[in-house]
Motif scaffolding. Structure first.
Motif, PDB file in Angstrom:
ATOM      1  N   ASN A  53      38.288  42.923  36.516  1.00 25.31           N
ATOM      2  CA  ASN A  53      36.823  42.925  36.472  1.00 25.31           C
ATOM      3  C   ASN A  53      36.290  41.656  35.813  1.00 25.31           C
ATOM      4  O   ASN A  53      35.508  41.708  34.873  1.00 25.31           O
ATOM      5  CB  ASN A  53      36.306  44.162  35.741  1.00 25.31           C
ATOM      6  CG  ASN A  53      34.840  44.422  36.053  1.00 25.31           C
ATOM      7  OD1 ASN A  53      34.305  43.962  37.052  1.00 25.31           O
ATOM      8  ND2 ASN A  53      34.176  45.157  35.168  1.00 25.31           N
ATOM      9  N   LEU A  54      36.709  40.537  36.342  1.00 21.37           N
ATOM     10  CA  LEU A  54      36.256  39.243  35.838  1.00 21.37           C
ATOM     11  C   LEU A  54      34.873  38.930  36.398  1.00 21.37           C
ATOM     12  O   LEU A  54      34.633  39.058  37.599  1.00 21.37           O
ATOM     13  CB  LEU A  54      37.247  38.146  36.244  1.00 21.37           C
ATOM     14  CG  LEU A  54      36.874  36.703  35.915  1.00 21.37           C
ATOM     15  CD1 LEU A  54      36.843  36.492  34.408  1.00 21.37           C
ATOM     16  CD2 LEU A  54      37.850  35.738  36.578  1.00 21.37           C
ATOM     17  N   VAL A  55      33.964  38.502  35.527  1.00 26.34           N
ATOM     18  CA  VAL A  55      32.609  38.118  35.923  1.00 26.34           C
ATOM     19  C   VAL A  55      32.360  36.690  35.459  1.00 26.34           C
ATOM     20  O   VAL A  55      32.518  36.374  34.276  1.00 26.34           O
ATOM     21  CB  VAL A  55      31.542  39.060  35.326  1.00 26.34           C
ATOM     22  CG1 VAL A  55      30.145  38.615  35.744  1.00 26.34           C
ATOM     23  CG2 VAL A  55      31.791  40.492  35.764  1.00 26.34           C
ATOM     24  N   ILE A  56      31.986  35.823  36.408  1.00 22.94           N
ATOM     25  CA  ILE A  56      31.706  34.422  36.097  1.00 22.94           C
ATOM     26  C   ILE A  56      30.314  34.085  36.598  1.00 22.94           C
ATOM     27  O   ILE A  56      29.947  34.423  37.723  1.00 22.94           O
ATOM     28  CB  ILE A  56      32.731  33.479  36.760  1.00 22.94           C
ATOM     29  CG1 ILE A  56      34.146  33.801  36.283  1.00 22.94           C
ATOM     30  CG2 ILE A  56      32.392  32.020  36.481  1.00 22.94           C
ATOM     31  CD1 ILE A  56      35.218  33.017  37.010  1.00 22.94           C
ATOM     32  N   ASN A  57      29.551  33.404  35.760  1.00 23.86           N
ATOM     33  CA  ASN A  57      28.239  32.935  36.177  1.00 23.86           C
ATOM     34  C   ASN A  57      28.071  31.497  35.710  1.00 23.86           C
ATOM     35  O   ASN A  57      28.160  31.208  34.517  1.00 23.86           O
ATOM     36  CB  ASN A  57      27.120  33.810  35.600  1.00 23.86           C
ATOM     37  CG  ASN A  57      25.747  33.388  36.102  1.00 23.86           C
ATOM     38  OD1 ASN A  57      25.249  32.323  35.791  1.00 23.86           O
ATOM     39  ND2 ASN A  57      25.138  34.253  36.892  1.00 23.86           N
ATOM     40  N   HIS A  58      27.886  30.599  36.679  1.00 23.95           N
ATOM     41  CA  HIS A  58      27.637  29.192  36.367  1.00 23.95           C
ATOM     42  C   HIS A  58      26.846  28.590  37.523  1.00 23.95           C
ATOM     43  O   HIS A  58      27.187  28.806  38.689  1.00 23.95           O
ATOM     44  CB  HIS A  58      28.946  28.425  36.169  1.00 23.95           C
ATOM     45  CG  HIS A  58      28.742  27.045  35.615  1.00 23.95           C
ATOM     46  ND1 HIS A  58      28.328  25.988  36.381  1.00 23.95           N
ATOM     47  CD2 HIS A  58      28.883  26.555  34.357  1.00 23.95           C
ATOM     48  CE1 HIS A  58      28.228  24.899  35.628  1.00 23.95           C
ATOM     49  NE2 HIS A  58      28.543  25.220  34.404  1.00 23.95           N
ATOM     50  N   PRO A  59      25.787  27.831  37.245  1.00 25.12           N
ATOM     51  CA  PRO A  59      24.951  27.296  38.334  1.00 25.12           C
ATOM     52  C   PRO A  59      25.692  26.370  39.279  1.00 25.12           C
ATOM     53  O   PRO A  59      25.264  26.191  40.418  1.00 25.12           O
ATOM     54  CB  PRO A  59      23.839  26.546  37.574  1.00 25.12           C
ATOM     55  CG  PRO A  59      24.368  26.333  36.194  1.00 25.12           C
ATOM     56  CD  PRO A  59      25.250  27.493  35.916  1.00 25.12           C
ATOM     57  N   LYS A  60      26.804  25.781  38.845  1.00 21.81           N
ATOM     58  CA  LYS A  60      27.570  24.909  39.723  1.00 21.81           C
ATOM     59  C   LYS A  60      28.613  25.674  40.539  1.00 21.81           C
ATOM     60  O   LYS A  60      29.203  25.126  41.459  1.00 21.81           O
ATOM     61  CB  LYS A  60      28.287  23.827  38.898  1.00 21.81           C
ATOM     62  CG  LYS A  60      27.353  22.841  38.221  1.00 21.81           C
ATOM     63  CD  LYS A  60      26.598  22.003  39.240  1.00 21.81           C
ATOM     64  CE  LYS A  60      25.736  20.953  38.551  1.00 21.81           C
ATOM     65  NZ  LYS A  60      24.943  20.163  39.527  1.00 21.81           N
ATOM     66  N   VAL A  61      28.850  26.933  40.182  1.00 19.62           N
ATOM     67  CA  VAL A  61      29.810  27.758  40.922  1.00 19.62           C
ATOM     68  C   VAL A  61      29.106  28.558  42.000  1.00 19.62           C
ATOM     69  O   VAL A  61      29.449  28.503  43.179  1.00 19.62           O
ATOM     70  CB  VAL A  61      30.584  28.687  39.967  1.00 19.62           C
ATOM     71  CG1 VAL A  61      31.500  29.619  40.752  1.00 19.62           C
ATOM     72  CG2 VAL A  61      31.394  27.862  38.982  1.00 19.62           C
ATOM     73  N   ALA A  62      28.098  29.326  41.601  1.00 22.58           N
ATOM     74  CA  ALA A  62      27.344  30.142  42.554  1.00 22.58           C
ATOM     75  C   ALA A  62      26.000  30.494  41.936  1.00 22.58           C
ATOM     76  O   ALA A  62      25.805  30.377  40.716  1.00 22.58           O
ATOM     77  CB  ALA A  62      28.113  31.407  42.918  1.00 22.58           C
ATOM     78  N   ALA A  63      25.087  30.923  42.789  1.00 26.52           N
ATOM     79  CA  ALA A  63      23.742  31.232  42.310  1.00 26.52           C
ATOM     80  C   ALA A  63      23.696  32.558  41.565  1.00 26.52           C
ATOM     81  O   ALA A  63      22.790  32.797  40.767  1.00 26.52           O
ATOM     82  CB  ALA A  63      22.768  31.251  43.485  1.00 26.52           C
ATOM     83  N   GLU A  64      24.648  33.457  41.831  1.00 24.03           N
ATOM     84  CA  GLU A  64      24.668  34.772  41.210  1.00 24.03           C
ATOM     85  C   GLU A  64      25.993  34.994  40.482  1.00 24.03           C
ATOM     86  O   GLU A  64      26.886  34.152  40.520  1.00 24.03           O
ATOM     87  CB  GLU A  64      24.471  35.856  42.281  1.00 24.03           C
ATOM     88  CG  GLU A  64      23.173  35.732  43.061  1.00 24.03           C
ATOM     89  CD  GLU A  64      23.055  36.788  44.140  1.00 24.03           C
ATOM     90  OE1 GLU A  64      24.026  37.554  44.318  1.00 24.03           O
ATOM     91  OE2 GLU A  64      22.003  36.848  44.806  1.00 24.03           O
ATOM     92  N   ASP A  65      26.091  36.163  39.843  1.00 22.45           N
ATOM     93  CA  ASP A  65      27.355  36.532  39.200  1.00 22.45           C
ATOM     94  C   ASP A  65      28.454  36.635  40.250  1.00 22.45           C
ATOM     95  O   ASP A  65      28.250  37.182  41.338  1.00 22.45           O
ATOM     96  CB  ASP A  65      27.222  37.893  38.497  1.00 22.45           C
ATOM     97  CG  ASP A  65      26.422  37.795  37.212  1.00 22.45           C
ATOM     98  OD1 ASP A  65      26.151  36.670  36.766  1.00 22.45           O
ATOM     99  OD2 ASP A  65      26.069  38.852  36.665  1.00 22.45           O
TER     100      ASP A  65
END
Length: 662
Positions: free
Chosen positions: A276-288
């Motif tokens: 259940n890994l959650v990543i949020n970064h504007p350079k990766v994707a717009a959403e979680d």
């Protein structure tokens, strides 16, 4: 004879009894001597006062040390503990050092403090000032991190007690702008098992975890799992402040299964898994981005100027698996190698394994057949022209999409509604099809414009399968030479997919999703090349609220796209890379500026060599067009100032020309 044997045996027994009595009688003095020697050694090496209030034996080989503290000179106390109950190896006492076999530690506090530039722990990080400085060897191979890591692993494992029982173990770090507090109500190591509860507070972020694992010091084997103790999960601290990102997970498992140190190279093997890994970064994707399960079985080698992830390393994202090889050699030349290879993956497993939130258009796709991916990348910074980039996605003959998910990629085969975005906001919506009066079928667009755009943007459009690997390779070379992202390797298919299906946000996810959609369209023959080119010519931007070839022809020249001449077609092609700078191409009288002639010569020459225009047409080609319509009203009345002169876009225009097929 028997009497002599019995006398000899009796003598030996008597010797050991005497030795036992002497050890028992003098063990307290031996312990006191060893403790004092340890204190003296620590205080002679570091600017600290070490205190052990009391040390005594409670049975044959067990001691209790109490009231222990370590206080740096003129600094805050670094470490205190109430009491340590330990089983001691007597042989280690004779060597002047203490090796614990069993530890029970109560109420320990490790308190690191930083006030301005002053800390109570920096002495641990400094080199021994008594060791004379050695002259730096400029020919040295560099630091061997494999050797350093091997030493660290062996030191750590060699000093692991058989049994450990920490009660109320605390560690903290405090500075003017940061506070880290780690609390462990208990930490147990018993017969190779590890267990603990951990609460980590970093400023306002609190993580509650439970730790379970195993350790085998003889085989350098350790395995540990971190479980979130509450529904908030485990969130990595300071990632938001430092990288504007969020990383969280429910469970993390890491292990070291084996290590070998040979010929100055350290090879470690193990695995890691996260749930259940959650990543949020504007350079990766717009959403979680959600990954239900990710894992890696790693084989890593470190040595002098050598960093290698062995090809036995397997990375898994949900059900998709890939073997990865990566190496970095910093000296004498910086050399990077990367290889990624998968076995045959069932199509459904591939699409179901894509992390949720990463590829919106691909979510929910169902497929039959299998896919297989292979990537090879080689880079030598001393010979950039020799860059190797080979990327290949193969599919079985029966591979096909059974059901589309969030987006039907085949929608572009018929009329569809298209929305243009700018800075993430919709600015115009129109129909791409005959219902739109500004829609131009491919055959109604001047061959001059079609051929000019193909020559400049994607000369191999009708021959490749959506990707131009040589264009990617040249883009990598140019970007590395200039130290920035100066050139892309997009084909017309990729530009079309980017405009029709994706947002303009520059993220890693968008580029990968773009590549997958292009592959599906081109390799499954979902859309014909003519249809792709027709849609492309009807949606690309050509100026202020100007989209498509018919709109552009009317805006600049007041005519239909079928009526465009060669000079007009080359002008429209020249502004595709930067349509918002269209004014910079003209002076205040509506004449093309002199620097446009370079683009005309370049593109006109390419079209002549390809047989797209005649020699006579090339010789009569001049950078001269007559403006009509709305463009004339906006351009001719514009002031001819130095500011406008500075908007010379010739560099962008010339770089955009695709000369790879010539």
């Amino acid at each position: 004879m028997k009497n002599k044997i019995w006398m000899w045996v009796g003598g030996v027994l008597a010797f050991f009894v005497l030795l036992f009595v002497l050890l028992f009688a003098f063990r307290s003095k031996l312990l006191s001597y060893t403790v004092n020697r340890v204190i003296a050694k620590v205080e002679s090496r570091y600017p600290v006062d070490m205190h052990i209030g009391n040390a005594e034996f409670v049975d044959w080989n067990s001691v209790v040390l109490s009231d222990i503290s370590l206080v740096p000179h003129d600094r805050d106390t670094l470490f205190t503990t109430d009491s340590v109950y330990a089983s001691v190896g007597l042989r280690s006492l004779f060597k002047g050092r203490i090796v614990f076999r069993r530890l029970e530690v109560n109420d320990s506090y490790l308190t690191a403090v930083k006030k301005g530039d002053v800390t109570n722990f920096d002495f641990l990080l400094k080199k021994d000032e008594k060791t004379p400085a050695q002259p730096k060897d400029s020919t040295a191979a560099g630091r061997n991190y494999g050797q350093l890591l091997n030493r660290l692993i062996e030191t750590a494992f060699d000093n692991v007690p058989d049994q450990v029982d920490f009660k109320n173990l605390n560690a903290s770090y405090t500075s003017t702008n940061r506070t880290i507090d780690v609390r462990m109500p208990y930490l147990l190591v018993d017969d190779g098992t590890i267990e603990s509860d951990v609460c980590v507070r970093t400023d306002s972020l609190v993580n509650n975890m439970h730790v379970k694992g195993t350790i085998d010091a003889r085989d350098y084997n350790i395995s540990a799992s971190l479980f979130a103790s509450d529904t908030a999960g485990i969130r990595l601290p300071y990632v938001k402040q430092k990288f504007d990102a969020t990383v969280a997970f429910d469970t993390l498992h890491v292990s070291l299964k084996d290590k070998k140190y040979r010929n100055n190279n350290l090879t470690v093997r193990g695995n890691a898994m996260v749930n259940n890994l959650v990543i949020n970064h504007p350079k990766v994707a717009a959403e979680d981005v959600h990954v239900a399960e990710g894992a890696v079985d790693y084989v890593v080698t470190l040595g002098p100027n050598l960093y290698v992830v062995d090809s036995l390393t397997e990375v898994r994202v949900n059900k998709a698996r890939a073997n990865v090889y990566a190496s970095y050699q910093p000296r004498p030349s910086k050399i990077i190698d990367l290889k990624v290879k998968t076995d045959k993956i069932p199509g459904n497993d591939f699409f179901n394994s894509l992390p949720a939130g990463l590829f919106e258009n691909l979510e929910g796709i169902q497929a039959q057949g299998w896919l297989q991916y292979d990537l090879k990348f080689h880079l030598n910074m001393d010979s950039l022209e020799q860059v190797v980039f080979d990327s290949d996605l193969d599919a079985s003959k029966d591979f096909k999409i059974v059901k589309w998910g969030n987006t039907n990629i085949e929608k572009i085969n018929s009329s569809f509604t298209h929305t243009m975005y700018e800075y993430g906001k919709p600015i115009r919506t129109f129909t791409v099809g005959p219902a739109n009066p500004f829609y131009a079928p491919l055959h109604t667009i001047s061959p001059y414009l079609r051929n000019a755009i193909l020559s400049a943007e994607d000369a191999g459009f009708y021959s490749h399968k959506g990707f131009h690997e040589e264009a990617f390779r040249q883009a990598i070379i140019k970007n590395l030479k200039e130290g920035e992202f100066a050139r892309g390797g997009s084909t017309i298919s990729m530009q079309l997919v980017k405009n029709v299906f994706l947002t303009r946000q520059k993220t890693v996810a968008r580029k990968v999703e773009e590549a997958i959609i292009v592959w599906l369209i081109e390799n499954l023959d979902l859309v014909s090349k003519n249809r792709l080119f027709e849609v492309y010519l009807n949606i690309i931007e050509w100026g202020p609220d100007v989209y498509g070839a018919k709109d552009a022809s009317r805006f600049y020249f007041g005519k239909q796209p079928s009526e465009l001449n060669l000079a007009e077609a080359i002008f429209l092609t020249s502004i595709i890379p930067s349509p918002k700078r269209y004014r910079a191409s003209f002076d205040s009288h509506g004449n093309l500026r002199s620097w446009k002639s370079g683009y005309y010569r370049m593109l006109g020459g390419i079209m002549r060599r390809r047989g797209l225009i005649t020699q006579e047409e090339y010789e009569n080609l001049y950078p001269n067009v007559q403006l009509y319509g709305r463009a004339r009203d906006l351009i001719v009345t514009a002031p001819d100032t130095a500011t406008v002169e500075e908007e010379d876009t010739s560099q962008y225009e010339l770089e955009s020309i695709d000369m790879l097929d010539f």
